[in-house]
Motif scaffolding. Structure first.
Motif, PDB file in Angstrom:
ATOM      1  N   UNK A   1       1.544  -1.057  -0.116  1.00 45.04           N
ATOM      2  CA  UNK A   1      -0.026  -0.075   0.298  1.00 45.04           C
ATOM      3  C   UNK A   1       0.958   1.492  -0.584  1.00 45.04           C
ATOM      4  N   UNK A   2       1.772   0.778   0.821  1.00 46.88           N
ATOM      5  CA  UNK A   2       3.204   2.316   0.862  1.00 46.88           C
ATOM      6  C   UNK A   2       4.388   3.228  -0.315  1.00 46.88           C
ATOM      7  N   UNK A   3       4.780   1.517  -0.362  1.00 49.84           N
ATOM      8  CA  UNK A   3       5.610   1.386  -1.340  1.00 49.84           C
ATOM      9  C   UNK A   3       5.426   1.594  -2.780  1.00 49.84           C
ATOM     10  N   UNK A   4       4.095   0.260  -2.875  1.00 49.58           N
ATOM     11  CA  UNK A   4       3.659  -0.062  -4.055  1.00 49.58           C
ATOM     12  C   UNK A   4       4.639  -1.026  -4.485  1.00 49.58           C
TER      13      UNK A   4
ATOM     14  N   UNK B   1      18.920   1.344  -2.590  1.00 48.85           N
ATOM     15  CA  UNK B   1      18.135   2.277  -1.885  1.00 48.85           C
ATOM     16  C   UNK B   1      16.523   2.179  -1.869  1.00 48.85           C
ATOM     17  N   UNK B   2      16.044   2.603  -0.950  1.00 52.45           N
ATOM     18  CA  UNK B   2      14.634   2.309  -1.154  1.00 52.45           C
ATOM     19  C   UNK B   2      13.482   2.864  -0.797  1.00 52.45           C
ATOM     20  N   UNK B   3      12.101   3.579  -1.974  1.00 50.17           N
ATOM     21  CA  UNK B   3      11.578   4.342  -1.780  1.00 50.17           C
ATOM     22  C   UNK B   3       9.828   3.423  -2.747  1.00 50.17           C
ATOM     23  N   UNK B   4       9.405   4.927  -2.002  1.00 50.59           N
ATOM     24  CA  UNK B   4       7.881   4.612  -3.198  1.00 50.59           C
ATOM     25  C   UNK B   4       8.229   4.535  -4.458  1.00 50.59           C
ATOM     26  N   UNK B   5       7.713   3.317  -5.190  1.00 50.34           N
ATOM     27  CA  UNK B   5       7.414   3.329  -7.523  1.00 50.34           C
ATOM     28  C   UNK B   5       6.149   4.736  -7.073  1.00 50.34           C
TER      29      UNK B   5
ATOM     30  N   UNK C   1       7.866   3.473   8.244  1.00 47.55           N
ATOM     31  CA  UNK C   1       6.990   3.958   8.299  1.00 47.55           C
ATOM     32  C   UNK C   1       7.473   5.244   8.413  1.00 47.55           C
ATOM     33  N   UNK C   2       8.417   5.801   9.348  1.00 49.27           N
ATOM     34  CA  UNK C   2       9.440   6.843   9.494  1.00 49.27           C
ATOM     35  C   UNK C   2      10.044   7.529   8.644  1.00 49.27           C
ATOM     36  N   UNK C   3      11.037   6.472   8.557  1.00 52.58           N
ATOM     37  CA  UNK C   3      11.658   7.367   6.947  1.00 52.58           C
ATOM     38  C   UNK C   3      10.729   7.602   5.913  1.00 52.58           C
ATOM     39  N   UNK C   4       9.864   6.504   5.432  1.00 47.33           N
ATOM     40  CA  UNK C   4       9.015   6.974   4.327  1.00 47.33           C
ATOM     41  C   UNK C   4       8.293   8.305   4.141  1.00 47.33           C
ATOM     42  N   UNK C   5       7.779   8.781   5.597  1.00 47.53           N
ATOM     43  CA  UNK C   5       6.993   9.980   6.430  1.00 47.53           C
ATOM     44  C   UNK C   5       8.267  11.132   6.006  1.00 47.53           C
TER      45      UNK C   5
END
Length: 440
Positions: free
Chosen positions: A84-87, A269-273, A224-228
């Motif tokens: 849901x968050x990272x796709x 590297x991690x990031x939402x697609x 969740x914290x890093x994503x924000x």
């Protein structure tokens, strides 16, 4: 011939947050920041999509009947976060004892690799459950339960991992929420990609079962914290390790990250697609390269980093330089920024490998051979500020705890049986898992 060592800001092949100094942590933060800035500027100036084309996650656990630790709740939450968050695309595999678990694990890894293997992709493999490490063989064994009736519900990770190391072209991140995962210290020659292993705990340490203090709980909270904080440009695996270690529940049992290919300090590297796959897709011309060029630039910098303006300028002008040289440039990835290491050219260097106990026995025999024990101790103290027992404990590496303890001594001259000679000066010592002797 002994090559000069390559010195990075910190040993990037093995990172544990409780065994590095604040200065090293700062260096890792800078390296991570420069890598992210380079990636962002490069993609803008070369008109490339930022990030991976596809990220797929394989989640491995034991089926409900065998899952003694009851991992299902945390697995469900982690799966939802990735989707849901990272796709990211996810797949959950539940091992059972109806068929041989080793075959199931091998099949899950190989099938996952076949579906998602590409140089532009990232594959994440996650396992949660029991495990134990066999020191004699170096094998990490997954198992479902401590009950004897489930004794056949077990599989070796090393066997299944083989294809991830040697066969795939994708970057790989393995996350093992299990005991003793960081004991996997054997590194493999790099084929020019990233393969990192994030273990729940340090060498020879267990980890907490599912619950408020578990590694997976800290992983979910940290993601969740890093994503924000970094949703647009993402974060590196070093940022993730540091964030997990900062969680109050994990400060006494921080995670450990191992670079399984052990070459550069480039981090995954991690990031939402992007939800639009067309924007993530590289042109056919942009994905095919028949050569890779590695250059090393010797720089004079006022401090150990490139600032954002310098990175922006380099990523804008280097592609133009290749264009002027009539060379088609597909990509240019950040590998490392390191400081040079001065190398002393000794006329005679002996690398002596021996068991720790044998070394202590030899040291004691040398004392007995001298006519006056006190004079030997006095000469020894001039060359050795500490006794061998103390110094060996001080430099003992993780491999030394496996029972296969080997010490490497760099001597100006070989040890003589003539007790009238003073003890040789030791330039430095560190442990190695080699058992032979090389003399230059």
């Amino acid at each position: 011939m002994i090559e000069p060592p390559r010195k990075a800001a910190v040993n990037v092949a093995q990172i544990g947050t409780d065994n590095i100094s604040q200065g090293d942590k700062d260096s890792l933060d800078k390296a991570s920041r420069m890598q992210l800035q380079w990636n962002e500027a490069k993609c803008k100036n070369m008109d490339l999509p930022e990030g991976y084309q596809t990220v797929a996650v394989l989640i491995i656990k034991w089926c409900e009947e065998l899952d003694e630790l009851n991992c299902a709740g945390e697995v469900k939450e982690l799966d939802a976060l990735f989707v849901n968050e990272f796709k990211y695309e996810t797949q959950i595999v539940e091992l059972n004892d109806k068929q041989k678990p080793q075959l199931q694990l091998n099949h899950a890894i190989s099938g996952f690799s076949v579906r998602h293997n590409s140089r532009n992709n990232l594959m994440i493999v996650y396992y949660t459950g029991h495990s134990k490490f066999h020191e004699a063989t170096g094998l990490l064994e997954f198992y479902a339960s401590n009950e004897r009736k489930f004794k056949n519900a077990r599989a070796y990770w090393n066997t299944a991992e083989t294809s991830l190391i040697g066969d795939v072209e994708s970057d790989v991140l393995t996350i093992l929420d299990t005991c003793f995962a960081s004991n996997l210290q054997k590194n493999i020659a790099s084929p020019g990609r990233c393969y990192e292993l994030l273990a729940a705990s340090h060498f020879n340490k267990p980890t907490s079962a599912p619950g408020p203090k578990s590694f997976t709980r800290a992983l979910i909270n940290s993601l969740k914290q890093l994503l924000e904080e970094s949703k647009e440009h993402g974060f590196t695996t070093w940022n993730l390790v540091a964030q997990i270690a900062s969680q109050p529940e994990r400060q006494n049992n921080p995670p450990y990250m191992v670079d399984r290919l052990r070459r550069w300090d480039r981090r995954i590297r991690l990031a939402p697609l992007d939800s639009n796959p067309v924007k993530r897709r590289r042109s056919l011309a942009g994905t095919q390269s028949n050569y890779y060029l590695t250059l090393e630039f010797a720089l004079n910098l006022p401090k150990e980093e490139l600032d954002s303006k310098q990175i922006e300028s380099l990523t804008a002008q280097l592609p133009q330089a290749f264009k002027n040289a009539d060379i088609i440039l597909r990509d240019m990835n950040w590998l490392e920024l390191r400081t040079p290491t001065l190398h002393t050219d000794f006329s005679r260097v002996v690398l002596l490998y021996s068991n720790v106990s044998n070394y202590v026995k030899q040291w004691r025999r040398m004392i007995k051979k001298d006519e006056t024990t006190q004079s030997v101790k006095r000469r020894h103290s001039e060359s050795f500020p500490e006794s061998p027992d103390i110094s060996l404990k001080r430099v003992m590496s993780q491999d030394a705890r496996n029972g296969e303890n080997h010490v490497v001594l760099k001597l100006l001259s070989p040890v003589s049986d003539d007790s009238s000679q003073s003890l040789p000066h030791i330039e430095g010592c560190n442990f190695s898992n080699r058992s032979d002797m090389d003399v230059e």
